[in-house]
Design an enzyme around this catalytic site. Structure first.
Site, PDB file in Angstrom:
ATOM      1  N   ASP A   1       7.113 -10.449   6.879  1.00 28.66           N
ATOM      2  CA  ASP A   1       6.918  -9.634   8.074  1.00 28.66           C
ATOM      3  C   ASP A   1       8.299  -9.102   8.435  1.00 28.66           C
ATOM      4  O   ASP A   1       9.192  -9.877   8.813  1.00 28.66           O
ATOM      5  CB  ASP A   1       6.356 -10.490   9.209  1.00 28.66           C
ATOM      6  CG  ASP A   1       6.173  -9.731  10.514  1.00 28.66           C
ATOM      7  OD1 ASP A   1       6.715  -8.607  10.642  1.00 28.66           O
ATOM      8  OD2 ASP A   1       5.513 -10.260  11.424  1.00 28.66           O
ATOM      9  N   VAL A   2       8.515  -7.803   8.290  1.00 28.68           N
ATOM     10  CA  VAL A   2       9.862  -7.249   8.463  1.00 28.68           C
ATOM     11  C   VAL A   2      10.366  -7.355   9.898  1.00 28.68           C
ATOM     12  O   VAL A   2      11.549  -7.109  10.155  1.00 28.68           O
ATOM     13  CB  VAL A   2       9.945  -5.786   7.987  1.00 28.68           C
ATOM     14  CG1 VAL A   2       9.786  -5.694   6.482  1.00 28.68           C
ATOM     15  CG2 VAL A   2       8.912  -4.910   8.712  1.00 28.68           C
TER      16      VAL A   2
ATOM     17  N   LYS B   1      11.131   7.394  13.869  1.00 36.61           N
ATOM     18  CA  LYS B   1      11.584   8.054  12.651  1.00 36.61           C
ATOM     19  C   LYS B   1      12.827   8.903  12.902  1.00 36.61           C
ATOM     20  O   LYS B   1      13.678   9.045  12.019  1.00 36.61           O
ATOM     21  CB  LYS B   1      10.456   8.898  12.059  1.00 36.61           C
ATOM     22  CG  LYS B   1       9.313   8.066  11.503  1.00 36.61           C
ATOM     23  CD  LYS B   1       9.773   7.097  10.416  1.00 36.61           C
ATOM     24  CE  LYS B   1       8.633   6.344   9.783  1.00 36.61           C
ATOM     25  NZ  LYS B   1       9.078   5.433   8.700  1.00 36.61           N
TER      26      LYS B   1
ATOM     27  N   SER C   1       0.836  -1.206   0.000  1.00 36.51           N
ATOM     28  CA  SER C   1       0.000   0.000   0.000  1.00 36.51           C
ATOM     29  C   SER C   1       0.870   1.254   0.000  1.00 36.51           C
ATOM     30  O   SER C   1       2.081   1.203   0.208  1.00 36.51           O
ATOM     31  CB  SER C   1      -0.921   0.025   1.226  1.00 36.51           C
ATOM     32  OG  SER C   1      -0.160   0.124   2.417  1.00 36.51           O
ATOM     33  N   GLY C   2       0.213   2.393  -0.224  1.00 34.94           N
ATOM     34  CA  GLY C   2       0.828   3.698  -0.046  1.00 34.94           C
ATOM     35  C   GLY C   2       2.099   3.934  -0.825  1.00 34.94           C
ATOM     36  O   GLY C   2       2.222   3.584  -2.003  1.00 34.94           O
ATOM     37  N   ILE C   3       3.074   4.538  -0.146  1.00 37.19           N
ATOM     38  CA  ILE C   3       4.333   4.909  -0.781  1.00 37.19           C
ATOM     39  C   ILE C   3       5.068   3.686  -1.320  1.00 37.19           C
ATOM     40  O   ILE C   3       5.602   3.705  -2.431  1.00 37.19           O
ATOM     41  CB  ILE C   3       5.211   5.698   0.207  1.00 37.19           C
ATOM     42  CG1 ILE C   3       4.589   7.078   0.474  1.00 37.19           C
ATOM     43  CG2 ILE C   3       6.635   5.854  -0.325  1.00 37.19           C
ATOM     44  CD1 ILE C   3       5.300   7.878   1.560  1.00 37.19           C
TER      45      ILE C   3
ATOM     46  N   TYR D   1       6.109   7.042  17.270  1.00 34.79           N
ATOM     47  CA  TYR D   1       6.412   7.179  15.843  1.00 34.79           C
ATOM     48  C   TYR D   1       7.516   8.216  15.621  1.00 34.79           C
ATOM     49  O   TYR D   1       8.446   7.992  14.847  1.00 34.79           O
ATOM     50  CB  TYR D   1       5.140   7.580  15.095  1.00 34.79           C
ATOM     51  CG  TYR D   1       5.295   7.669  13.595  1.00 34.79           C
ATOM     52  CD1 TYR D   1       5.324   6.515  12.814  1.00 34.79           C
ATOM     53  CD2 TYR D   1       5.409   8.904  12.967  1.00 34.79           C
ATOM     54  CE1 TYR D   1       5.461   6.593  11.437  1.00 34.79           C
ATOM     55  CE2 TYR D   1       5.542   8.991  11.580  1.00 34.79           C
ATOM     56  CZ  TYR D   1       5.566   7.837  10.823  1.00 34.79           C
ATOM     57  OH  TYR D   1       5.702   7.921   9.452  1.00 34.79           O
TER      58      TYR D   1
END
Length: 248
Positions: A62-63, A157, A19-21, A153
């Site tokens: 699964d990372v 990051k 999904s997404g980016i 989060y």
């Protein structure tokens, strides 16, 4: 606007590809000639990428699982790579710090930071001739997110950003470049609630100097620059693509 680069013969791994980016980046890399190994937990979505030509291989992963990460890099090695790795897998859950359990904090760091470390290390072992690792950080690793409350989060990051600097310096002599893109507000599953809420969407527009959120296509140039041989002297750098958010 179309941005292009010659990635013919290169093998790219993209995590968070469902999904997404991450999903968008699979398409961008593939359309520029790379063979893409698309990795995520939702195999059905990865199969869609293979079906439409956005990926060569769908690798369920699964990372946060060490065995899955080893298998992922193994899939890239079978294609002759990896030459490019994009760490786009991520997770977030808005919670004020006083309501965030230690378990929740650890889970966020596990997905958003520790997994990037392991994927990068496994990939680097398989890059004897060098390569490019691109971490998807966030402007919330550069500045606080208030009034959005997500301490875990932001911490993760922020860690990605300094990990990028460290690995970029540590592996420079090996020809392995490690850089990061720090997106501002872009549409993705992680930001759906923000964009669907009228007040939140207005807050994003009001606080972004360009007066709007980003479009996924506006990440294509930074991605292709970092992935291609055009950036062979670029490493350990963080590029904020944020419409001026961090320039305020």
């Amino acid at each position: 606007m179309t941005v292009s680069a010659d990635l013919d013969g290169l093998v790219a791994v993209v995590t968070g590809a469902s999904s997404g980016i991450g999903r968008h980046f699979c398409s961008v890399l593939s359309s520029n000639g790379a063979q893409v190994v698309a990795a995520a937990r939702r195999k059905d979505r990865l199969d869609e990428l293979v079906a439409d030509g956005s990926a060569a291989v769908a690798q369920e992963c699964d990372v946060t699982d060490s065995d899955d990460v080893v298998a992922l890099i193994g899939a890239a090695k079978r294609l002759g790579g990896p030459h490019i790795v994009v760490n786009a897998a991520g997770w977030a859950d808005d919670k004020p710090a006083l309501e965030t359990s230690v378990e929740h904090f650890r889970k966020t760091l596990d997905v958003d930071l520790t997994a990037i470390f392991q994927v990068s290390v496994e990939a680097a072992k398989a890059m004897p001739d060098g390569g490019s690792i691109i971490n998807i950080a966030s402007i919330l690793g550069l500045v606080g997110s208030w009034p959005v409350a997500q301490a875990a989060y932001c911490a993760a990051k922020g860690g990605v950003i300094n990990l990028t600097r460290q690995l970029g310096a540590e592996w420079a002599s090996k020809g392995i470049r490690v850089n990061a893109i720090a997106p501002g507000w872009f549409p993705s599953e992680l930001t759906d609630e923000m964009f669907e809420n009228e007040k939140s969407a207005a807050w994003i527009k009001r606080n972004t100097p360009m007066g709007r959120p980003g479009r996924l296509s506006e990440l294509d140039g930074p991605l292709l620059m970092m992935a291609s041989p055009s950036s062979t002297f670029l490493t350990g750098q963080i590029l904020a693509v944020d419409g001026g958010w961090t320039a305020r």
